[in-house]
Structure formats: C-alpha cells, structure tokens
Design a protein around this motif. Structure first.
Motif, PDB file in Angstrom:
ATOM      1  N   LEU A  76       0.820  -1.208   0.000  1.00 39.21           N
ATOM      2  CA  LEU A  76       0.000   0.000   0.000  1.00 39.21           C
ATOM      3  C   LEU A  76       0.852   1.255   0.000  1.00 39.21           C
ATOM      4  O   LEU A  76       0.490   2.273  -0.580  1.00 39.21           O
ATOM      5  N   ILE A  90       0.237   2.078  -3.734  1.00 38.40           N
ATOM      6  CA  ILE A  90      -1.055   1.526  -4.150  1.00 38.40           C
ATOM      7  C   ILE A  90      -2.191   2.303  -3.461  1.00 38.40           C
ATOM      8  O   ILE A  90      -3.241   2.539  -4.038  1.00 38.40           O
ATOM      9  N   ALA A  91      -1.960   2.667  -2.222  1.00 34.39           N
ATOM     10  CA  ALA A  91      -2.888   3.578  -1.544  1.00 34.39           C
ATOM     11  C   ALA A  91      -2.486   5.005  -1.885  1.00 34.39           C
ATOM     12  O   ALA A  91      -1.347   5.401  -1.662  1.00 34.39           O
ATOM     13  N   TRP A  94      -4.322   7.914   3.127  1.00 36.17           N
ATOM     14  CA  TRP A  94      -4.851   7.199   4.277  1.00 36.17           C
ATOM     15  C   TRP A  94      -5.089   8.197   5.405  1.00 36.17           C
ATOM     16  O   TRP A  94      -4.504   9.280   5.432  1.00 36.17           O
ATOM     17  N   TRP A 106      -8.042   3.464   4.124  1.00 32.84           N
ATOM     18  CA  TRP A 106      -7.097   3.542   3.013  1.00 32.84           C
ATOM     19  C   TRP A 106      -7.862   3.832   1.731  1.00 32.84           C
ATOM     20  O   TRP A 106      -8.896   3.228   1.464  1.00 32.84           O
ATOM     21  N   ILE A 108      -7.715   3.479  -2.113  1.00 25.91           N
ATOM     22  CA  ILE A 108      -6.986   2.661  -3.067  1.00 25.91           C
ATOM     23  C   ILE A 108      -7.009   3.306  -4.452  1.00 25.91           C
ATOM     24  O   ILE A 108      -8.072   3.687  -4.970  1.00 25.91           O
ATOM     25  N   VAL A 125      -7.094  -5.621  -1.576  1.00 24.83           N
ATOM     26  CA  VAL A 125      -6.426  -5.159  -0.358  1.00 24.83           C
ATOM     27  C   VAL A 125      -7.060  -5.798   0.871  1.00 24.83           C
ATOM     28  O   VAL A 125      -6.363  -6.316   1.755  1.00 24.83           O
ATOM     29  N   SER A 174       1.459  -1.870   6.437  1.00 23.62           N
ATOM     30  CA  SER A 174       0.980  -1.487   5.115  1.00 23.62           C
ATOM     31  C   SER A 174       1.998  -1.707   4.003  1.00 23.62           C
ATOM     32  O   SER A 174       1.696  -1.463   2.840  1.00 23.62           O
ATOM     33  N   LEU A 178       0.852  -7.055  -1.573  1.00 25.40           N
ATOM     34  CA  LEU A 178      -0.557  -7.287  -1.870  1.00 25.40           C
ATOM     35  C   LEU A 178      -0.711  -8.522  -2.749  1.00 25.40           C
ATOM     36  O   LEU A 178       0.098  -8.765  -3.649  1.00 25.40           O
TER      37      LEU A 178
END
Length: 332
Positions: A76, A90-91, A94, A106, A108, A125, A174, A178
C-alpha cells in the motif's frame, strides 16, 4: 585510505535497501533526471550473492528472497529513499477515521493492474489483510495480533480496525505485499466466493482445537495451509502488480524478470509529484555469483552490469579508475 573508500564500501548496501523497498524508484525511467539521455531496452545484469530459498510470500525470509519478491509484489505504501518515511503507493492516501488511532481508512488508487491484466481494487487489499490475519503465518503474526476487522466501503475505501493502537501501523503493516484475490482466494481459502469476497468462517478453537495465541477465539477463514506450507512457489505464475513480471529461474545460476508493460504509478516524494511508467530496461537478470571477488571480476570483465552488495574499501579503491564502472557513494 581516508573517508571516501569507507563511504563507498557501504554505498551498495544502501542501494540494495532502496531496491527492496521501492524497486520502481531504482529501475524506473523517471528516477533519471530529464536532462540526461534515457537509454531504453536491453537487459540489466545484477550480481547477487546467493540463490533464493523460497518464493512464497508467506514464508520467505532471506534478503535474497525479498530482493526477488520485491520486484514483483508491491504494498500500500512505499518508502521515500531520502527520508525513509512512508509515501503513497497503491494507496493514494490514508487517514485515521474520525481521529481514532485504532480505525484507519485507506484510499486505493484506480487504474493499477495485476500482471495478468486484471485490475487491482479495494477487495484485493481487504483480501490480503484478511488472509494474513486468518492464516496466522509467523511472518505476519502482527496482523493477527493487531487487526480486528477489515471491510470495503465501495468503491475504493478499505477500513482497518485494530484491537489497540499500534504506532508503526502505516510503516509496517501497510508495506506487506498485496495478493491478487482472484488467484489466492480460490486456491488457498476453503470455499472462497469471489462474488462475495468472503469465505465461510469458523471459530479458531473449533478449527484448530486449541486456543489462539491471544485468547480471543476469532472467527476466521479456513486457510489451506497444506497447499502453502513448504511450497517454493505457491502461485506458479507469481502474479503481482510491480514493475517487473516473473520470468524464470535456473537454480544456482540466475533469475530473470520481464518489464511489465502496463506499469504506471504516481506518487508524491519530497512534496513533488513523480510518475513512474514501464521500466527502461526490458529484462533484469539476477546472476548468482556467491564469491565477492568473483563478482568484482565479473563486473570488470563486463559480464554483469551491477553489484548489489557492499564493496570492501580495498575493492572500491581498485575499481575507481575503471572508466565504465560507477561507484554508488553514500554517507554512513
């Protein structure tokens, strides 16, 4: 020999750390200042000191295992190579929900693709977090210890509720790789329903006939540990969302990766926006040379392009005069 050789001797170790945490920042085109000509295509040959012991993200432990997995999988967040602080990946963002340090949300990023062309979404996720905490894997016990609940608020929000405040949550929990729900769910969770993004749940004590490590007896999925335990590559396709796709491995000789054509990432580093696209090189080859002296000789002969491990001060001095060899220097 002065301060310069000492600084050079630790330089490649720092480069390796950066490569493991944020591989795109090392191999991606945008890491090169725009005024320099960009060379595209070809194969980057990197000398590494050992072969992998496992390519199973649940059990891989060695630095060489994660050097490979870090080329393929992403988390993330990534790590700013200058400040070592977490940055969006990827996030795209947050926050604490309502200021509650035990409830995180989060956001995404859209448009991220898995290597097989499927689009990564919030359900991937949520699946990853649940798989880690329901599987009670030794490497991810902190997920089971701290993560109480995970759910998706469509279209792109993932809520994570903790049992208690955990200071390094963003940095540690985090950054784990993933996993693609559409591959790992049906393969490794009994009764997993892709349409519902869930599987039957059982009380820990009834499933394993013992108390869970924290005496909570949560309801969990039945993870097919027999299909994971001891497996070198549980997902033979090694499908991730990183800048490189799995190529092949010849044990004791080399591991290859192919550039992921659809790779695209935008983040903020040092207050500025950076965009990362398909890597400049077409292929990366990890060449296994277990002797440091042999690695240096291979570099001098042009048989490899990079040594991803610290040089001894004497070796750093020895190669300083080579016109085609550049030493990566950093302060200790």
């Amino acid at each position: 020999m002065g301060e310069m050789p000492r600084r050079m001797a630790i330089a490649v170790a720092t480069a390796l750390l950066t490569a493991l945490l944020v591989a795109p920042l090392v191999f991606n085109a945008q890491a090169i200042p725009p005024e320099q000509p960009v060379k595209r295509g070809g194969t980057l040959r990197v000398a590494v000191l050992d072969d992998v012991k496992s390519l199973n993200p649940m059990y891989a432990m060695s630095v060489w295992d994660w050097a490979v997995l870090g080329m393929i999988y992403e988390g993330l967040v990534a790590t700013d190579p200058d400040t070592l602080e977490p940055i969006p990946w990827i996030a795209e963002g947050w926050e604490m929900y309502g200021g509650d340090p035990t409830h995180w949300v989060w956001y995404i990023r859209s448009g991220i693709k898995w290597h097989d062309g499927e689009e990564l979404d919030a359900y991937d996720v949520a699946f990853t977090y649940n798989f880690f905490r329901f599987g009670y894997f030794a490497r991810y016990l902190s997920y089971a210890e701290y993560v109480k609940d995970v759910w998706v608020e469509p279209p792109n929000k993932v809520h994570v509720v903790l049992y208690k405040t955990y200071a390094p949550f963003v940095r540690y929990l985090s950054a784990a790789p993933l996993l693609p729900q559409h591959i790992w769910g049906p393969a490794f969770v009994e009764g997993y329903d892709l349409a519902e993004h869930d599987a039957p749940r059982y009380y820990y004590e009834s499933l394993y006939h013992t108390k869970d490590p924290w005496g909570r007896n949560p309801q969990i999925w039945k993870v097919r540990h027999e299909k994971l335990s001891g497996m070198f590559m549980p997902d033979p396709t090694m499908t991730g969302c990183g800048p490189f796709k799995w190529g092949m491995r010849v044990p004791g000789q080399y591991i290859s990766f192919e550039a992921f054509e659809d790779y695209h990432m935008t983040t903020v580093v040092g207050g500025g926006k950076r965009e990362y696209m398909r890597p400049n090189v077409d292929r990366v080859l990890f060449v296994i040379i277990t002797n440091p002296a042999a690695q240096l000789l291979a570099l001098q002969r042009g048989e490899v392009d990079m040594i991803n491990w610290p040089l001894l001060p004497s070796d750093a001095e020895a190669v300083k005069g080579y016109p085609n060899i550049k030493l990566q220097i950093t302060d200790d």
